[in-house]
Design a protein around this motif. Structure first.
Motif, PDB file in Angstrom:
ATOM      1  N   GLY A   4       0.789  -1.215   0.000  1.00 44.49           N
ATOM      2  CA  GLY A   4       0.000   0.000   0.000  1.00 44.49           C
ATOM      3  C   GLY A   4       0.824   1.269   0.000  1.00 44.49           C
ATOM      4  N   LEU A   5       2.121   1.147   0.241  1.00 43.44           N
ATOM      5  CA  LEU A   5       2.973   2.327   0.300  1.00 43.44           C
ATOM      6  C   LEU A   5       3.195   2.931  -1.093  1.00 43.44           C
ATOM      7  CD1 LEU A   5       4.547   4.100   2.240  1.00 43.44           C
ATOM      8  CD2 LEU A   5       6.529   2.646   1.847  1.00 43.44           C
ATOM      9  N   ILE A   6       3.405   2.079  -2.084  1.00 48.27           N
ATOM     10  CA  ILE A   6       3.642   2.572  -3.448  1.00 48.27           C
ATOM     11  C   ILE A   6       2.428   3.320  -3.999  1.00 48.27           C
ATOM     12  CG2 ILE A   6       4.110   1.867  -5.833  1.00 48.27           C
ATOM     13  CD1 ILE A   6       5.959  -0.284  -4.680  1.00 48.27           C
ATOM     14  N   PRO A   7       1.200   2.766  -3.899  1.00 43.23           N
ATOM     15  CA  PRO A   7       0.052   3.534  -4.399  1.00 43.23           C
ATOM     16  C   PRO A   7      -0.161   4.849  -3.655  1.00 43.23           C
ATOM     17  CG  PRO A   7      -0.595   1.260  -4.010  1.00 43.23           C
ATOM     18  CD  PRO A   7       0.789   1.424  -3.498  1.00 43.23           C
ATOM     19  N   THR A   8       0.148   4.868  -2.372  1.00 45.40           N
ATOM     20  CA  THR A   8      -0.024   6.093  -1.599  1.00 45.40           C
ATOM     21  C   THR A   8       0.957   7.167  -2.052  1.00 45.40           C
ATOM     22  OG1 THR A   8      -0.751   4.773   0.284  1.00 45.40           O
ATOM     23  CG2 THR A   8      -0.116   7.035   0.726  1.00 45.40           C
ATOM     24  N   VAL A   9       2.207   6.790  -2.233  1.00 45.67           N
ATOM     25  CA  VAL A   9       3.218   7.756  -2.679  1.00 45.67           C
ATOM     26  C   VAL A   9       2.935   8.200  -4.115  1.00 45.67           C
ATOM     27  CG1 VAL A   9       5.678   8.036  -3.185  1.00 45.67           C
ATOM     28  CG2 VAL A   9       4.954   6.908  -1.079  1.00 45.67           C
ATOM     29  N   LEU A  10       2.592   7.257  -4.978  1.00 43.01           N
ATOM     30  CA  LEU A  10       2.267   7.586  -6.364  1.00 43.01           C
ATOM     31  C   LEU A  10       1.048   8.512  -6.428  1.00 43.01           C
ATOM     32  CD1 LEU A  10       2.811   7.067  -9.393  1.00 43.01           C
ATOM     33  CD2 LEU A  10       1.225   5.156  -9.217  1.00 43.01           C
ATOM     34  N   GLY A  11       0.033   8.220  -5.632  1.00 44.18           N
ATOM     35  CA  GLY A  11      -1.153   9.066  -5.597  1.00 44.18           C
ATOM     36  C   GLY A  11      -0.859  10.465  -5.110  1.00 44.18           C
ATOM     37  N   THR A  12       0.046  10.585  -4.154  1.00 42.17           N
ATOM     38  CA  THR A  12       0.442  11.903  -3.675  1.00 42.17           C
ATOM     39  C   THR A  12       1.129  12.698  -4.778  1.00 42.17           C
ATOM     40  OG1 THR A  12       0.701  11.002  -1.447  1.00 42.17           O
ATOM     41  CG2 THR A  12       1.766  13.108  -1.900  1.00 42.17           C
ATOM     42  N   ALA A  13       1.992  12.027  -5.536  1.00 43.29           N
ATOM     43  CA  ALA A  13       2.688  12.705  -6.638  1.00 43.29           C
ATOM     44  C   ALA A  13       1.715  13.125  -7.740  1.00 43.29           C
ATOM     45  CB  ALA A  13       3.767  11.795  -7.208  1.00 43.29           C
ATOM     46  N   TYR A  27      -5.437  23.556 -18.956  1.00 38.95           N
ATOM     47  CA  TYR A  27      -5.399  22.170 -18.512  1.00 38.95           C
ATOM     48  C   TYR A  27      -6.314  21.883 -17.322  1.00 38.95           C
ATOM     49  CZ  TYR A  27      -1.169  22.230 -21.331  1.00 38.95           C
ATOM     50  OH  TYR A  27      -0.275  22.369 -22.349  1.00 38.95           O
ATOM     51  N   LYS A  28      -7.356  22.652 -17.139  1.00 42.20           N
ATOM     52  CA  LYS A  28      -8.197  22.475 -15.940  1.00 42.20           C
ATOM     53  C   LYS A  28      -8.875  21.109 -15.892  1.00 42.20           C
ATOM     54  CE  LYS A  28      -9.035  27.143 -14.622  1.00 42.20           C
ATOM     55  NZ  LYS A  28      -9.290  27.631 -13.319  1.00 42.20           N
ATOM     56  N   THR A  29      -9.365  20.615 -17.020  1.00 46.43           N
ATOM     57  CA  THR A  29     -10.038  19.317 -17.029  1.00 46.43           C
ATOM     58  C   THR A  29      -9.046  18.194 -16.728  1.00 46.43           C
ATOM     59  OG1 THR A  29     -11.607  20.136 -18.663  1.00 46.43           O
ATOM     60  CG2 THR A  29     -11.479  17.765 -18.386  1.00 46.43           C
ATOM     61  N   ALA A  30      -7.888  18.243 -17.356  1.00 48.65           N
ATOM     62  CA  ALA A  30      -6.871  17.222 -17.102  1.00 48.65           C
ATOM     63  C   ALA A  30      -6.376  17.300 -15.662  1.00 48.65           C
ATOM     64  CB  ALA A  30      -5.710  17.392 -18.066  1.00 48.65           C
ATOM     65  N   ALA A  31      -6.247  18.511 -15.140  1.00 51.22           N
ATOM     66  CA  ALA A  31      -5.796  18.683 -13.761  1.00 51.22           C
ATOM     67  C   ALA A  31      -6.813  18.115 -12.781  1.00 51.22           C
ATOM     68  CB  ALA A  31      -5.545  20.152 -13.469  1.00 51.22           C
ATOM     69  N   THR A  32      -8.083  18.353 -13.047  1.00 55.95           N
ATOM     70  CA  THR A  32      -9.132  17.820 -12.176  1.00 55.95           C
ATOM     71  C   THR A  32      -9.136  16.294 -12.210  1.00 55.95           C
ATOM     72  OG1 THR A  32     -10.448  19.798 -12.559  1.00 55.95           O
ATOM     73  CG2 THR A  32     -11.596  17.879 -11.676  1.00 55.95           C
ATOM     74  N   ALA A  33      -8.952  15.724 -13.385  1.00 56.21           N
ATOM     75  CA  ALA A  33      -8.885  14.266 -13.508  1.00 56.21           C
ATOM     76  C   ALA A  33      -7.672  13.716 -12.756  1.00 56.21           C
ATOM     77  CB  ALA A  33      -8.828  13.862 -14.976  1.00 56.21           C
ATOM     78  N   ALA A  34      -6.535  14.371 -12.885  1.00 58.46           N
ATOM     79  CA  ALA A  34      -5.327  13.923 -12.190  1.00 58.46           C
ATOM     80  C   ALA A  34      -5.506  13.999 -10.677  1.00 58.46           C
ATOM     81  CB  ALA A  34      -4.132  14.766 -12.624  1.00 58.46           C
ATOM     82  N   ILE A  35      -6.145  15.052 -10.209  1.00 59.23           N
ATOM     83  CA  ILE A  35      -6.396  15.181  -8.761  1.00 59.23           C
ATOM     84  C   ILE A  35      -7.295  14.038  -8.295  1.00 59.23           C
ATOM     85  CG2 ILE A  35      -7.520  16.595  -6.997  1.00 59.23           C
ATOM     86  CD1 ILE A  35      -6.554  19.058  -8.612  1.00 59.23           C
ATOM     87  N   GLY A  36      -8.330  13.745  -9.056  1.00 60.21           N
ATOM     88  CA  GLY A  36      -9.250  12.658  -8.686  1.00 60.21           C
ATOM     89  C   GLY A  36      -8.567  11.305  -8.666  1.00 60.21           C
ATOM     90  N   PHE A  37      -7.803  11.000  -9.712  1.00 61.67           N
ATOM     91  CA  PHE A  37      -7.090   9.725  -9.754  1.00 61.67           C
ATOM     92  C   PHE A  37      -6.053   9.641  -8.641  1.00 61.67           C
ATOM     93  CE2 PHE A  37      -8.265   9.632 -14.392  1.00 61.67           C
ATOM     94  CZ  PHE A  37      -9.128   8.551 -14.283  1.00 61.67           C
ATOM     95  N   GLY A  38      -5.367  10.734  -8.397  1.00 59.03           N
ATOM     96  CA  GLY A  38      -4.359  10.742  -7.339  1.00 59.03           C
ATOM     97  C   GLY A  38      -4.965  10.515  -5.968  1.00 59.03           C
ATOM     98  N   LEU A  39      -6.065  11.199  -5.694  1.00 58.63           N
ATOM     99  CA  LEU A  39      -6.729  11.022  -4.399  1.00 58.63           C
ATOM    100  C   LEU A  39      -7.274   9.606  -4.234  1.00 58.63           C
ATOM    101  CD1 LEU A  39      -8.566  14.426  -3.948  1.00 58.63           C
ATOM    102  CD2 LEU A  39      -6.542  13.593  -2.732  1.00 58.63           C
TER     103      LEU A  39
END
Length: 58
Positions: A4-13, A27-39
């Motif tokens: 679980g450490l790798i997904p957490t660190v990757l998601g933070t990045a 890039y607002k739409t792409a940024a919003t998608a990246a924030i959602g996937f990261g979280l």
């Protein structure tokens, strides 16, 4: 390495990248998608970390 450490660190990045891109209007739409996937990765990685906290390796 703890499960679980790798997904957490990757998601933070990915979340940080999304936040950085959010300021650019192009890039607002792409940024919003990246924030959602990261979280999502942060949450799922944290669940794995908590779930396997008390299990011993072996």
């Amino acid at each position: 390495m703890r499960e679980g450490l790798i997904p957490t660190v990757l998601g933070t990045a990915v979340t940080a990248t999304g936040v950085a891109l959010r300021g650019k209007s192009r890039y607002k739409t792409a940024a919003t998608a990246a924030i959602g996937f990261g979280l999502a990765h942060v949450v799922l990685g944290a669940i794995d970390l908590v779930e396997h906290r008390n299990q011993k390796w072996g």
